[in-house]
Scaffold this motif. Structure first.
Motif, PDB file in Angstrom:
ATOM      1  N   ARG A 183      14.446  -2.653  13.778  1.00 34.09           N
ATOM      2  CA  ARG A 183      13.327  -2.245  14.326  1.00 34.09           C
ATOM      3  C   ARG A 183      12.196  -2.477  13.695  1.00 34.09           C
ATOM      4  O   ARG A 183      11.691  -2.658  14.444  1.00 34.09           O
ATOM      5  N   TYR A 184      12.267  -2.822  12.571  1.00 37.07           N
ATOM      6  CA  TYR A 184      11.536  -3.319  11.643  1.00 37.07           C
ATOM      7  C   TYR A 184      10.595  -5.190  12.017  1.00 37.07           C
ATOM      8  O   TYR A 184       9.888  -5.419  12.805  1.00 37.07           O
ATOM      9  N   GLU A 185      12.712  -5.612  12.387  1.00 40.22           N
ATOM     10  CA  GLU A 185      11.358  -7.026  12.986  1.00 40.22           C
ATOM     11  C   GLU A 185      10.780  -7.116  14.394  1.00 40.22           C
ATOM     12  O   GLU A 185      10.643  -7.844  14.724  1.00 40.22           O
ATOM     13  N   GLN A 186      11.573  -5.730  14.888  1.00 39.14           N
ATOM     14  CA  GLN A 186      10.994  -5.896  16.339  1.00 39.14           C
ATOM     15  C   GLN A 186       9.113  -5.636  16.490  1.00 39.14           C
ATOM     16  O   GLN A 186       8.732  -6.127  17.383  1.00 39.14           O
ATOM     17  N   ARG A 187       9.129  -5.006  15.017  1.00 41.20           N
ATOM     18  CA  ARG A 187       8.190  -4.247  15.171  1.00 41.20           C
ATOM     19  C   ARG A 187       6.866  -5.636  14.266  1.00 41.20           C
ATOM     20  O   ARG A 187       5.330  -5.496  14.960  1.00 41.20           O
ATOM     21  N   ALA A 188       7.425  -6.604  14.236  1.00 44.24           N
ATOM     22  CA  ALA A 188       7.074  -7.454  12.815  1.00 44.24           C
ATOM     23  C   ALA A 188       5.575  -7.939  13.640  1.00 44.24           C
ATOM     24  O   ALA A 188       6.183  -8.489  14.403  1.00 44.24           O
ATOM     25  N   GLN A 189       4.571  -8.227  12.434  1.00 42.49           N
ATOM     26  CA  GLN A 189       3.248  -8.884  13.004  1.00 42.49           C
ATOM     27  C   GLN A 189       3.448  -9.654  11.344  1.00 42.49           C
ATOM     28  O   GLN A 189       3.249  -9.143  10.344  1.00 42.49           O
ATOM     29  N   ARG A 190       3.068 -11.008  11.869  1.00 42.41           N
ATOM     30  CA  ARG A 190       2.686 -11.748  10.899  1.00 42.41           C
ATOM     31  C   ARG A 190       1.651 -12.173  10.853  1.00 42.41           C
ATOM     32  O   ARG A 190       0.715 -12.346  11.674  1.00 42.41           O
ATOM     33  N   LYS A 191       0.494 -11.816   8.978  1.00 37.46           N
ATOM     34  CA  LYS A 191      -0.135 -12.016   8.813  1.00 37.46           C
ATOM     35  C   LYS A 191      -0.837 -13.500   8.603  1.00 37.46           C
ATOM     36  O   LYS A 191      -0.581 -13.861   7.465  1.00 37.46           O
ATOM     37  N   MET A 192      -1.699 -14.135   9.139  1.00 38.64           N
ATOM     38  CA  MET A 192      -2.208 -15.655   8.292  1.00 38.64           C
ATOM     39  C   MET A 192      -3.410 -15.694   8.663  1.00 38.64           C
ATOM     40  O   MET A 192      -4.292 -16.296   8.941  1.00 38.64           O
ATOM     41  N   PRO A 193      -4.471 -14.827   7.137  1.00 43.52           N
ATOM     42  CA  PRO A 193      -5.382 -15.128   7.587  1.00 43.52           C
ATOM     43  C   PRO A 193      -5.918 -16.092   6.638  1.00 43.52           C
ATOM     44  O   PRO A 193      -5.682 -17.092   6.303  1.00 43.52           O
ATOM     45  N   GLN A 194      -7.738 -16.434   6.821  1.00 45.39           N
ATOM     46  CA  GLN A 194      -7.918 -17.906   6.275  1.00 45.39           C
ATOM     47  C   GLN A 194      -8.873 -17.235   4.880  1.00 45.39           C
ATOM     48  O   GLN A 194      -9.022 -16.585   4.965  1.00 45.39           O
ATOM     49  N   MET A 195      -9.407 -17.861   5.103  1.00 48.45           N
ATOM     50  CA  MET A 195     -10.607 -18.265   3.580  1.00 48.45           C
ATOM     51  C   MET A 195     -11.905 -16.858   4.070  1.00 48.45           C
ATOM     52  O   MET A 195     -12.116 -17.372   4.516  1.00 48.45           O
ATOM     53  N   GLY A 196     -11.873 -16.661   3.036  1.00 44.81           N
ATOM     54  CA  GLY A 196     -13.245 -15.260   3.692  1.00 44.81           C
ATOM     55  C   GLY A 196     -12.970 -13.578   3.731  1.00 44.81           C
ATOM     56  O   GLY A 196     -13.808 -12.785   4.084  1.00 44.81           O
ATOM     57  N   ASP A 197     -11.208 -13.704   4.511  1.00 44.68           N
ATOM     58  CA  ASP A 197     -11.397 -12.988   5.378  1.00 44.68           C
ATOM     59  C   ASP A 197     -10.050 -11.704   4.224  1.00 44.68           C
ATOM     60  O   ASP A 197     -10.240 -12.099   3.101  1.00 44.68           O
ATOM     61  N   ILE A 198     -10.121 -10.206   5.249  1.00 37.95           N
ATOM     62  CA  ILE A 198      -9.855  -9.671   3.884  1.00 37.95           C
ATOM     63  C   ILE A 198      -9.041  -8.474   4.768  1.00 37.95           C
ATOM     64  O   ILE A 198     -10.152  -7.973   5.839  1.00 37.95           O
ATOM     65  N   SER A 199      -8.191  -7.695   4.058  1.00 34.96           N
ATOM     66  CA  SER A 199      -7.918  -6.402   4.369  1.00 34.96           C
ATOM     67  C   SER A 199      -7.205  -5.335   3.585  1.00 34.96           C
ATOM     68  O   SER A 199      -7.440  -5.187   2.762  1.00 34.96           O
ATOM     69  N   ALA A 200      -6.773  -4.007   4.513  1.00 35.86           N
ATOM     70  CA  ALA A 200      -6.864  -3.175   4.137  1.00 35.86           C
ATOM     71  C   ALA A 200      -5.608  -2.475   4.156  1.00 35.86           C
ATOM     72  O   ALA A 200      -5.081  -2.557   5.853  1.00 35.86           O
ATOM     73  N   ARG A 201      -4.565  -2.245   3.936  1.00 37.72           N
ATOM     74  CA  ARG A 201      -3.399  -1.695   4.472  1.00 37.72           C
ATOM     75  C   ARG A 201      -2.425  -0.011   3.545  1.00 37.72           C
ATOM     76  O   ARG A 201      -3.413  -0.313   2.371  1.00 37.72           O
ATOM     77  N   SER A 202      -2.117   0.625   3.858  1.00 33.94           N
ATOM     78  CA  SER A 202      -1.616   1.075   3.576  1.00 33.94           C
ATOM     79  C   SER A 202      -0.013   0.691   2.398  1.00 33.94           C
ATOM     80  O   SER A 202       0.196   0.110   3.074  1.00 33.94           O
ATOM     81  N   ALA A 203       0.341   0.708   1.077  1.00 29.92           N
ATOM     82  CA  ALA A 203       1.160   0.133   0.288  1.00 29.92           C
ATOM     83  C   ALA A 203       2.751   0.868   1.317  1.00 29.92           C
ATOM     84  O   ALA A 203       3.831   0.162   0.361  1.00 29.92           O
ATOM     85  N   LEU A 204       2.617   2.259   1.439  1.00 27.58           N
ATOM     86  CA  LEU A 204       3.437   2.536   2.175  1.00 27.58           C
ATOM     87  C   LEU A 204       4.099   1.998   4.033  1.00 27.58           C
ATOM     88  O   LEU A 204       5.039   1.958   3.944  1.00 27.58           O
ATOM     89  N   THR A 205       2.952   1.021   4.378  1.00 26.16           N
ATOM     90  CA  THR A 205       3.573   0.627   5.257  1.00 26.16           C
ATOM     91  C   THR A 205       4.972  -0.719   5.216  1.00 26.16           C
ATOM     92  O   THR A 205       4.375  -1.453   4.733  1.00 26.16           O
ATOM     93  N   ILE A 206       5.764  -0.809   5.889  1.00 22.71           N
ATOM     94  CA  ILE A 206       6.760  -1.541   5.458  1.00 22.71           C
ATOM     95  C   ILE A 206       6.266  -2.655   5.702  1.00 22.71           C
ATOM     96  O   ILE A 206       5.937  -3.261   6.920  1.00 22.71           O
TER      97      ILE A 206
END
Length: 281
Positions: A183-206
């Motif tokens: 199920r996780y592999e079906q949903r999986a998204q790979r993140k490839m940010p560039q220098m200067g980008d920032i993200s926010a997430r819940s640390a509970l998200t698998i």
């Protein structure tokens, strides 16, 4: 008055509904080009020095799997902490999701080195009652890459929406059973940010770090922030010297859960995640 003015300014700049929708929906959001490449290059230089020092110190760099480390640091160890902590998007996200009395409780960095392998799918800590019962997020993790991430560098991978998964048969409340992996592999998204980008997430998200097939490390800064009902500060030891604290804006001081010291002390990192040490089976 200063706080009220800041909040009003932020709400007119960033859409609270989009922030809430993203973090309560996918469990991760991002902002492209939040910082200049020059600012990030400076951050990368600081992290490189801190990483080298941590590797020489017993317990300085905690393993997060083969060829992969986490290092907790002091805010004043890096140039640009104030700019990071007071960035309007960071402040807007914290206020929207965690409320106006949020607290910064952790700063550190992850380094997946060449040869790092896939981590097992996991959460960074067990889900609290606020989330399991109350269906509220009470903490966030901000991530900031110090390099341009490419597919072969072991990019961060996340399974959107899984912050709400009940921890049924999760080992230590953090590691889901292998039967969940498809199920996780079906949903999986790979993140490839560039220098200067920032993200926010819940640390509970698998999520997991993936295998680094390149010849480069992929350092990423981590900023941990809590709502008043969270207790993640107990896992960390945020220290600030009185001299540095005196230079901080009052509007930032009110958002810090820290220990004031005359001289910085070596951090004894307490948040180990033993289940990551073997990598993915």
């Amino acid at each position: 008055m200063e706080t009220a003015q800041l909040t009003t300014s932020i709400q007119t700049t960033y859409d609270v509904a989009q922030i809430m929708g993203g973090l309560y929906g996918d469990g991760i959001i991002g902002l492209k080009g939040a910082f200049s490449r020059e600012w990030v290059q400076q951050l990368g230089e600081d992290i490189a020095v801190l990483y080298e020092e941590a590797l020489k110190r017993p317990g300085g760099a905690l393993g997060r799997g083969p060829k992969r480390h986490y290092v907790e640091i002091h805010p004043e160890d890096i140039r640009g902490f104030v700019e990071l902590a007071m960035h309007p998007w960071v402040t807007a996200v914290c206020e929207a999701v965690l409320g106006p009395t949020y607290k910064i409780v952790e700063i550190g960095f992850d380094v997946p080195n060449p040869g790092a392998i896939n981590q097992p799918w996991h959460r960074d800590f067990p889900a609290p009652d606020d989330t399991i019962i109350g269906r509220r997020l009470n903490s966030l993790a901000f991530n900031l890459t110090t390099i341009d991430v490419t597919e072969d560098m072991g990019p961060f991978e996340v399974a959107p929406g899984t912050q709400w998964d009940l921890p049924i048969d999760f080992e230590h409340g953090m590691f889901p059973p292998k039967t969940n992996s498809p199920r996780y592999e079906q949903r999986a998204q790979r993140k490839m940010p560039q220098m200067g980008d920032i993200s926010a997430r819940s640390a509970l998200t698998i999520h997991r770090g993936t295998a680094n097939y390149s010849d480069k490390s992929r350092p990423a800064l981590v900023l941990g922030v809590d709502a008043p009902t969270a207790n993640n500060a107990e896992r960390h030891d945020l220290q600030i010297t009185r001299t540095f604290y005196a230079t901080l804006p009052e509007s930032l001081k009110q958002h810090l859960t820290c220990r004031l010291v005359d001289e910085l002390e070596t951090i004894e990192q307490g948040h180990t995640i033993e289940g990551l040490m073997m990598g993915e089976a």
